[in-house]
Design a protein around this motif. Structure first.
Motif, PDB file in Angstrom:
ATOM      1  N   LYS A 151       0.807  -1.232   0.000  1.00 49.84           N
ATOM      2  CA  LYS A 151       0.000   0.000   0.000  1.00 49.84           C
ATOM      3  C   LYS A 151       0.835   1.275   0.000  1.00 49.84           C
ATOM      4  CE  LYS A 151      -3.989  -2.158   0.630  1.00 49.84           C
ATOM      5  NZ  LYS A 151      -5.164  -2.087  -0.213  1.00 49.84           N
ATOM      6  N   VAL A 152       2.018   1.211   0.625  1.00 45.60           N
ATOM      7  CA  VAL A 152       2.802   2.446   0.772  1.00 45.60           C
ATOM      8  C   VAL A 152       4.004   2.484  -0.172  1.00 45.60           C
ATOM      9  CG1 VAL A 152       4.094   3.934   2.386  1.00 45.60           C
ATOM     10  CG2 VAL A 152       2.140   2.598   3.217  1.00 45.60           C
ATOM     11  N   PHE A 153       4.685   1.353  -0.320  1.00 40.02           N
ATOM     12  CA  PHE A 153       6.000   1.421  -0.968  1.00 40.02           C
ATOM     13  C   PHE A 153       6.062   1.011  -2.432  1.00 40.02           C
ATOM     14  CE2 PHE A 153       7.234   1.662   3.457  1.00 40.02           C
ATOM     15  CZ  PHE A 153       8.255   2.600   3.406  1.00 40.02           C
ATOM     16  N   TYR A 156       4.557   3.567  -5.112  1.00 41.77           N
ATOM     17  CA  TYR A 156       5.244   4.865  -5.001  1.00 41.77           C
ATOM     18  C   TYR A 156       6.652   4.742  -5.578  1.00 41.77           C
ATOM     19  CZ  TYR A 156       6.714   9.300  -2.790  1.00 41.77           C
ATOM     20  OH  TYR A 156       7.163  10.579  -2.558  1.00 41.77           O
ATOM     21  N   THR A 157       7.330   3.659  -5.197  1.00 40.83           N
ATOM     22  CA  THR A 157       8.707   3.459  -5.647  1.00 40.83           C
ATOM     23  C   THR A 157       8.754   3.209  -7.161  1.00 40.83           C
ATOM     24  OG1 THR A 157       9.253   2.643  -3.456  1.00 40.83           O
ATOM     25  CG2 THR A 157      10.821   2.116  -5.203  1.00 40.83           C
ATOM     26  N   ALA A 158       7.738   2.527  -7.667  1.00 39.09           N
ATOM     27  CA  ALA A 158       7.668   2.309  -9.124  1.00 39.09           C
ATOM     28  C   ALA A 158       7.531   3.653  -9.832  1.00 39.09           C
ATOM     29  CB  ALA A 158       6.496   1.401  -9.464  1.00 39.09           C
ATOM     30  N   GLN A 160       8.369   6.682  -8.547  1.00 41.52           N
ATOM     31  CA  GLN A 160       9.508   7.559  -8.264  1.00 41.52           C
ATOM     32  C   GLN A 160      10.777   7.112  -8.971  1.00 41.52           C
ATOM     33  OE1 GLN A 160       9.607  10.393  -6.856  1.00 41.52           O
ATOM     34  NE2 GLN A 160      11.572  10.715  -5.882  1.00 41.52           N
ATOM     35  N   TRP A 161      11.003   5.801  -8.981  1.00 35.51           N
ATOM     36  CA  TRP A 161      12.300   5.293  -9.464  1.00 35.51           C
ATOM     37  C   TRP A 161      12.185   4.423 -10.706  1.00 35.51           C
ATOM     38  CZ3 TRP A 161      16.425   7.320  -6.997  1.00 35.51           C
ATOM     39  CH2 TRP A 161      16.212   7.835  -5.705  1.00 35.51           C
ATOM     40  N   GLY A 162      10.950   4.028 -11.041  1.00 34.36           N
ATOM     41  CA  GLY A 162      10.779   3.065 -12.129  1.00 34.36           C
ATOM     42  C   GLY A 162      11.331   1.714 -11.739  1.00 34.36           C
ATOM     43  N   ALA A 174      14.682   2.839   3.379  1.00 36.04           N
ATOM     44  CA  ALA A 174      14.927   2.970   4.821  1.00 36.04           C
ATOM     45  C   ALA A 174      14.834   4.433   5.273  1.00 36.04           C
ATOM     46  CB  ALA A 174      16.294   2.401   5.176  1.00 36.04           C
ATOM     47  N   ARG A 175      14.807   5.375   4.326  1.00 34.43           N
ATOM     48  CA  ARG A 175      14.606   6.782   4.693  1.00 34.43           C
ATOM     49  C   ARG A 175      13.229   6.988   5.315  1.00 34.43           C
ATOM     50  NH1 ARG A 175      17.395  10.845   1.867  1.00 34.43           N
ATOM     51  NH2 ARG A 175      15.491  12.068   1.621  1.00 34.43           N
ATOM     52  N   VAL A 176      12.288   6.127   4.939  1.00 33.16           N
ATOM     53  CA  VAL A 176      10.923   6.247   5.468  1.00 33.16           C
ATOM     54  C   VAL A 176      10.552   4.909   6.118  1.00 33.16           C
ATOM     55  CG1 VAL A 176       8.556   6.924   4.900  1.00 33.16           C
ATOM     56  CG2 VAL A 176      10.436   7.782   3.521  1.00 33.16           C
ATOM     57  N   ARG A 185       5.154  12.762  13.114  1.00 31.88           N
ATOM     58  CA  ARG A 185       6.007  13.624  12.285  1.00 31.88           C
ATOM     59  C   ARG A 185       6.813  12.791  11.275  1.00 31.88           C
ATOM     60  NH1 ARG A 185       9.457  16.566  16.600  1.00 31.88           N
ATOM     61  NH2 ARG A 185       9.593  14.374  17.229  1.00 31.88           N
ATOM     62  N   TYR A 186       7.178  13.434  10.172  1.00 36.85           N
ATOM     63  CA  TYR A 186       7.914  12.721   9.122  1.00 36.85           C
ATOM     64  C   TYR A 186       9.352  12.439   9.561  1.00 36.85           C
ATOM     65  CZ  TYR A 186       8.549  11.301   4.235  1.00 36.85           C
ATOM     66  OH  TYR A 186       8.745  10.579   3.071  1.00 36.85           O
ATOM     67  N   PHE A 187       9.910  13.377  10.338  1.00 32.49           N
ATOM     68  CA  PHE A 187      11.296  13.219  10.803  1.00 32.49           C
ATOM     69  C   PHE A 187      11.319  13.215  12.327  1.00 32.49           C
ATOM     70  CE2 PHE A 187      11.365  16.095   7.004  1.00 32.49           C
ATOM     71  CZ  PHE A 187      11.865  15.186   6.086  1.00 32.49           C
ATOM     72  N   VAL A 282       0.804  15.434   0.956  1.00 36.13           N
ATOM     73  CA  VAL A 282       0.007  14.205   0.901  1.00 36.13           C
ATOM     74  C   VAL A 282       0.599  13.335  -0.203  1.00 36.13           C
ATOM     75  CG1 VAL A 282      -2.272  13.182   0.544  1.00 36.13           C
ATOM     76  CG2 VAL A 282      -2.086  15.395   1.718  1.00 36.13           C
ATOM     77  N   ASN A 283       0.997  12.117   0.178  1.00 35.56           N
ATOM     78  CA  ASN A 283       1.550  11.168  -0.798  1.00 35.56           C
ATOM     79  C   ASN A 283       0.419  10.359  -1.430  1.00 35.56           C
ATOM     80  OD1 ASN A 283       4.029  12.010   0.063  1.00 35.56           O
ATOM     81  ND2 ASN A 283       4.692  10.038   0.921  1.00 35.56           N
ATOM     82  N   TYR A 284       0.582  10.070  -2.703  1.00 34.30           N
ATOM     83  CA  TYR A 284      -0.402   9.236  -3.406  1.00 34.30           C
ATOM     84  C   TYR A 284       0.313   8.015  -3.966  1.00 34.30           C
ATOM     85  CZ  TYR A 284      -3.716  13.030  -2.917  1.00 34.30           C
ATOM     86  OH  TYR A 284      -4.552  13.966  -2.380  1.00 34.30           O
ATOM     87  N   TYR A 325      17.684  15.069 -10.403  1.00 38.62           N
ATOM     88  CA  TYR A 325      17.431  15.231  -8.960  1.00 38.62           C
ATOM     89  C   TYR A 325      18.069  14.134  -8.113  1.00 38.62           C
ATOM     90  CZ  TYR A 325      13.903  18.858  -9.622  1.00 38.62           C
ATOM     91  OH  TYR A 325      13.268  20.028  -9.918  1.00 38.62           O
ATOM     92  N   TYR A 326      17.852  12.883  -8.556  1.00 34.98           N
ATOM     93  CA  TYR A 326      18.256  11.762  -7.693  1.00 34.98           C
ATOM     94  C   TYR A 326      19.208  10.826  -8.426  1.00 34.98           C
ATOM     95  CZ  TYR A 326      13.934  12.946  -5.128  1.00 34.98           C
ATOM     96  OH  TYR A 326      12.949  13.569  -4.428  1.00 34.98           O
ATOM     97  N   PRO A 327      20.402  10.574  -7.863  1.00 34.63           N
ATOM     98  CA  PRO A 327      21.227   9.487  -8.393  1.00 34.63           C
ATOM     99  C   PRO A 327      20.457   8.186  -8.194  1.00 34.63           C
ATOM    100  CG  PRO A 327      22.363  10.675  -6.623  1.00 34.63           C
ATOM    101  CD  PRO A 327      20.978  11.200  -6.668  1.00 34.63           C
ATOM    102  N   LYS A 360      25.476  10.718  -4.853  1.00 34.98           N
ATOM    103  CA  LYS A 360      25.042  10.255  -3.536  1.00 34.98           C
ATOM    104  C   LYS A 360      23.779  10.998  -3.103  1.00 34.98           C
ATOM    105  CE  LYS A 360      27.062   9.202   0.839  1.00 34.98           C
ATOM    106  NZ  LYS A 360      28.085   9.405   1.794  1.00 34.98           N
ATOM    107  N   TYR A 361      22.865  10.285  -2.482  1.00 33.23           N
ATOM    108  CA  TYR A 361      21.569  10.835  -2.067  1.00 33.23           C
ATOM    109  C   TYR A 361      21.750  11.569  -0.728  1.00 33.23           C
ATOM    110  CZ  TYR A 361      16.373  10.267  -1.721  1.00 33.23           C
ATOM    111  OH  TYR A 361      15.015  10.436  -1.646  1.00 33.23           O
ATOM    112  N   TYR A 362      22.444  12.724  -0.796  1.00 35.42           N
ATOM    113  CA  TYR A 362      22.674  13.490   0.432  1.00 35.42           C
ATOM    114  C   TYR A 362      21.419  14.256   0.843  1.00 35.42           C
ATOM    115  CZ  TYR A 362      27.844  13.459   0.396  1.00 35.42           C
ATOM    116  OH  TYR A 362      29.162  13.119   0.469  1.00 35.42           O
TER     117      TYR A 362
END
Ligand code: UDP
Length: 379
Positions: A151-153, A156-158, A160-162, A174-176, A185-187, A282-284, A325-327, A360-362
């Protein structure tokens, strides 16, 4: 004339410039492709006085006292705790998935059972990456892991990243993580805030030094070239140091092939409403082709009868057409990056810093910490 040439005016380049010019009295030239400083943190007030993050939401969070103290020299802060909801099965629930989310999505008896199971297995207030929870042998935890994954990952990952979560470096999802607590809270970092007058102002303050000159609207290739492992500025050999924060593959003319990045198309809309949604983001995961909607008024409250939102549509990055944006964090891409890194070592006056140069995803605080360290060593 210059001791340092810095390519790029994002956090990596600007913090380096500030440290070198203030602490070491070095003369610095910054060359920036865009028509503005601040990199992807660039923000501006639109016609309704709403502060917009042009390249997507940037919420500052850190537990690093040194980084916090450093940046506090250049901005006042507005305390801000980011909250994200995800639209799942017709409801908006907190992300990271936490104990409150369980109670929103499942009947109380099931939520209670899952909560007990989680607390038997993990300390209260701990974080578990989804891919780790998926390894669980316990039937209930395995059910929960599959539910959250589905439901969440996964979708979304498909978008965002294909890719599937498993095919990316595990650090990305693991960031989320799942949060075994009730903090919505998110963080969870000690310091969470946004610059009171925006990021662009913070960068103006960082760069406000007579030792720093900035060339905007300038691709570094227009004024610099490489010949026999040496850098030339306007045709003259440059014997100072170069801090490069752009794409490493572009610097070396893609000699080992392109490093893949993910891009995002940012679509802004202004609507005739006080507020559009209940939270800043809001994430979809499962609906629409955008990943998330951010409403800027939640971040910087302002009196306006209108509100501006941002829908993020991930897309493949195409060289010179879209913003990298993202490596993309895979083993294969890391190996390609290593070839560039190795090759770069023959340039003894070259320092690579930042998301694009180090592939690197800094996060913002991580790159500032890194620059403070690196510049501390070379000064
Ligand atoms: N993610 C997800 N669903 C969500 C939020 C995040 O699958 O609702 C995954 C996704 O792979 C994403 C990664 O976790 O790329 C990191 O998310 P984060 O919000 O940290 O991304 P950023 O804010 O850097 O774009």
């Amino acid at each position: 004339m210059f001791d340092y040439i810095i390519i790029g005016a994002g956090f990596a380049g600007s913090v380096a410039a500030e440290r070198l010019s203030t602490e070491a009295n070095k003369k610095v030239l910054i060359i920036e492709k865009r028509n503005h400083i601040a990199g992807n943190c660039f923000d501006y007030k639109n016609e309704n006085n709403i502060l917009i993050h042009k390249y997507g939401p940037h919420l500052f969070h850190t537990s690093n006292q040194k980084v916090w103290d450093y940046l506090s020299n250049f901005t006042e802060w507005q305390i801000y705790h980011h909250k994200v909801l995800a639209f799942i099965d017709g409801q908006k629930v907190s992300v990271p998935f936490n104990i409150n989310t369980l109670y929103k999505l499942f009947p109380t008896s099931i939520a209670k059972k899952l909560e007990e199971k989680l607390l038997e297995n993990f300390p209260f207030n701990s974080k578990i990456p989804i891919l780790e929870l998926k390894q669980s042998n316990d039937a209930d935890l395995s059910f929960l892991a599959d539910f959250v994954y589905d439901k969440v990952f996964v979708n979304y990952t498909a978008k965002q990243w294909g890719m599937k979560p498993e095919d990316l470096d595990s650090a990305v999802t693991a960031r989320v993580p799942l949060f075994i607590g009730k903090d919505d809270r998110y963080f969870n970092d000690t310091f969470q805030a946004v610059p009171k007058h925006g990021y662009t102002k913070l960068f103006e303050n960082l760069l406000d030094n007579k030792n720093i000159k900035i060339m905007l609207n300038t691709d570094s290739k227009e004024v610099m070239n490489i010949k026999n492992e040496k850098f030339y500025l306007f045709g003259n050999e440059f014997n100072g140091k170069i801090i490069y924060t752009g794409q490493i593959d572009e610097l070396f003319d893609y000699r080992f092939g392109e490093l893949p990045y993910r891009s995002v198309e940012m679509k802004f809309e202004t609507v005739e409403k006080d507020y559009f949604q209940e939270a800043a983001t809001v994430n979809y995961p499962n609906d629409y082709t955008f990943t998330r909607i951010t409403e800027f008024k939640h971040i910087h409250p302002v009196n306006s009868s209108k509100t501006t939102i941002l829908k993020e549509y991930p897309q493949q990055h195409i060289q010179n057409k879209t913003t990298p944006y993202y490596p993309i964090f895979t083993e294969e891409n890391q190996l390609k990056y290593q070839q560039y890194k190795e090759y770069s070592k023959q340039f003894t006056n070259l320092i690579l810093l930042g998301r694009l140069a180090e592939y690197k995803y800094y996060d913002m605080d991580d790159i500032i910490e890194r620059v403070l360290e690196v510049i501390g060593e070379i000064k």
